[in-house]
Design an enzyme around this catalytic site. Structure first.
Site, PDB file in Angstrom:
ATOM      1  N   GLY B 305       0.824  -1.196   0.000  1.00  0.00           N
ATOM      2  CA  GLY B 305       0.000   0.000   0.000  1.00  0.00           C
ATOM      3  C   GLY B 305       0.861   1.250   0.000  1.00  0.00           C
ATOM      4  CD  GLU B 306       4.099   2.853   2.913  1.00  0.00           C
ATOM      5  OE1 GLU B 306       4.988   3.254   2.136  1.00  0.00           O
ATOM      6  OE2 GLU B 306       4.343   2.377   4.027  1.00  0.00           O
TER       7      GLU B 306
END
Lengths: 346, 346
Positions: B305-306
């Site tokens: 993610g991120e």
């Protein structure tokens, strides 16, 4: 590969502020870069340079492609003018392009950016005799080793391999058939996009060449001489030179893959320096990657060559190294690690 | 998408000095970028910026993850300090990072790089009632639209979407189950790496939430309010804002994918601006990409993610555009086209 540096890289990946294993293949890439550099973290592998090895092929006479042979020389001029896809991808990735003439069947003017190491104006037709002499095969390897060494000495920290040579998917399929032990029909593809009749002829041509030479995979120089191309030899040498300089070398598609099979037959450890930039749609390339045990970084149906798939993958290799060097650890960033929580809970 | 620009891009791809179709998926990317820009060639989409939308989730109380909720805020501080993987990948790709607090359950100091748009300190627990009110869902969408607009106005030409929120794969799986019509068990994964018991609990939690709300996929605001997260709403808005500004938006993994389902439910045409940066190992992501009809550019077992997978794909999107703009044509480079040869032969 340096086991201690690899162990340190694995341990560092586990302390970085991210779930363990969540960078997937990039964690493996970073660990191998550490092993290759013998240090953790390794330097970020940049600047990068792509070497495009160009040559012609006697087997072109057998009608294995609709492209005329002069396109090899025309594309070399296109590389030197900066107009080919590899130039454009390299500009985007911040990589330098070096073109190496190892056997183009045309006189090429000496211009900046072109390394002239022509062994002969193309190989001989593999269906009539060996594509080259053992001495020429040795020359090709040495040229590639020297190009890798020269780039390393000039400060390049990441190599990428590319090719140009009309009819070179035919020589590649022959090499792949020998080293992987597969049938020519399984590993021969449509190259630039040939029709069914040409594909059938191409498979037949390779079968006849293999029947004529019966190449022995334990004699890689002999295999290269029998059915290879000058660019295959040079790229194999380039890989050996990269490994000797402990620099990563990002491979492209089926031609550089076939060359990696040659390099691995000489020195299996050289594969430690190799990263598969992409998986080509050529059927022989999948077989090659499986044989080499390399996982491609990009898989987007490219089938262009020139080093385009290798250059496209450079940012991934560089990002993997940069993450290992620059990402904070749970301790340093004050982020709670779930495994510490689990321990407290228990 | 501008059909004329797309037709022009396709025609130009066929005149570029390479075998037709040999750039595979990158040809499709370049054609869509032309359609989005309404021009051929389109500008190379740079500079790029990744917006990381952070929020907390009431469903965390149901024990769907071993990570404590405070990790969301800790990771926001890590983003702002430049220590997370997304920062490092963005530095390598030359992209800017913007962090947007849409609902982190902690007071965050106002610092440069942080956009404070906290709707509430986390959503409510979807198993007890709606995660948010319809008004909050609308607010989340508007925040995302405004962030995209602001980046576009500041000169950014390519957007990437990212997320941070402990427990947000649970909300994502719920959204994906609703919009793809699949069973929660099929689309729920291990997120950051949970054990079998936690996975079973997570599937049960989602099943209970869906049974409670019976969300109607034709009412995307209602679905978002019932089982979504503030970051899902904001990312959906970000996609709508990108499409309105005719800028490409590169998606990340399962959270941004779930948000894209929300955006597509509001405005299917917004998908024309979306490029799938990568395929996450989360099972719900594969189902999401199939539903959206997007092919991932990178497939390397990431599950972080991120925005990491989105940022990693930026050079591919930029290279596709740059090739369309800068590669020579057969005519301009004096390279023989095999189809002209075929015509001469015939």
């Amino acid at each position: 590969l340096d086991e201690a540096a690899m162990a340190e890289a694995r341990a560092r990946q586990d302390r970085m502020t991210k779930p363990r294993g969540s960078l997937g293949v990039l964690e493996d890439v970073s660990v191998r870069l550490a092993g290759l550099a013998g240090a953790c973290p390794p330097e970020v592998p940049e600047p990068a340079a792509v070497a495009v090895f160009a040559s012609d092929h006697g087997v072109h006479a057998q009608g294995v492609t609709p492209w005329p042979q002069e396109v090899t020389a025309q594309m070399v001029l296109n590389f030197l003018a900066g107009g080919a896809v590899v130039n454009v991808f390299a500009a985007q990735a911040g990589a330098r392009v070096t073109v190496v003439d190892v056997g183009v069947a045309a006189e090429l003017e000496a211009v900046p950016g072109l390394l002239s190491h022509k062994i002969a104006p193309g190989t001989a037709d593999m269906t009539q005799g060996p594509a080259m002499t053992r001495d020429q095969a040795r020359q090709a390897l040495e040229i590639g080793i020297n190009v890798a060494e020269g780039l390393a000495l000039s400060g390049v920290r990441c190599l990428a391999a590319g090719d140009m040579g009309i009819a070179n998917t035919t020589a590649s399929a022959a090499l792949i058939a020998v080293f992987t032990g597969r049938d020519p029909g399984e590993v021969t593809g449509r190259g630039t996009g040939i029709d069914d009749a040409t594909l059938a002829r191409k498979v037949d041509v390779i079968g006849r060449a293999l029947a004529l030479h019966r190449p022995d995979p334990s004699d890689p120089l002999g295999v290269l001489a029998a059915v290879g191309g000058f660019e295959h030899g040079a790229i194999a040498g380039f890989i050996l030179g990269a490994a000797a300089a402990r620099l990563p070398v990002v491979l492209d598609g089926v031609i550089t893959g076939a060359a990696a099979l040659v390099a691995a037959a000489f020195a299996p450890d050289a594969l430690g320096a190799c990263f598969a930039g992409h998986r080509s749609v050529e059927p022989g390339h999948g077989a090659t990657l499986r044989h080499l045990g390399l996982r491609p970084l990009i898989d987007l149906d490219l089938r262009l060559g020139e080093g385009t798939g290798a250059v496209l993958a450079l940012p991934i290799v560089q990002s993997a190294a940069r993450a290992l060097r620059d990402v904070a650890t749970f301790d340093s960033a004050g982020v709670t690690d779930k495994d510490d929580v689990a321990t407290l809970d228990a």
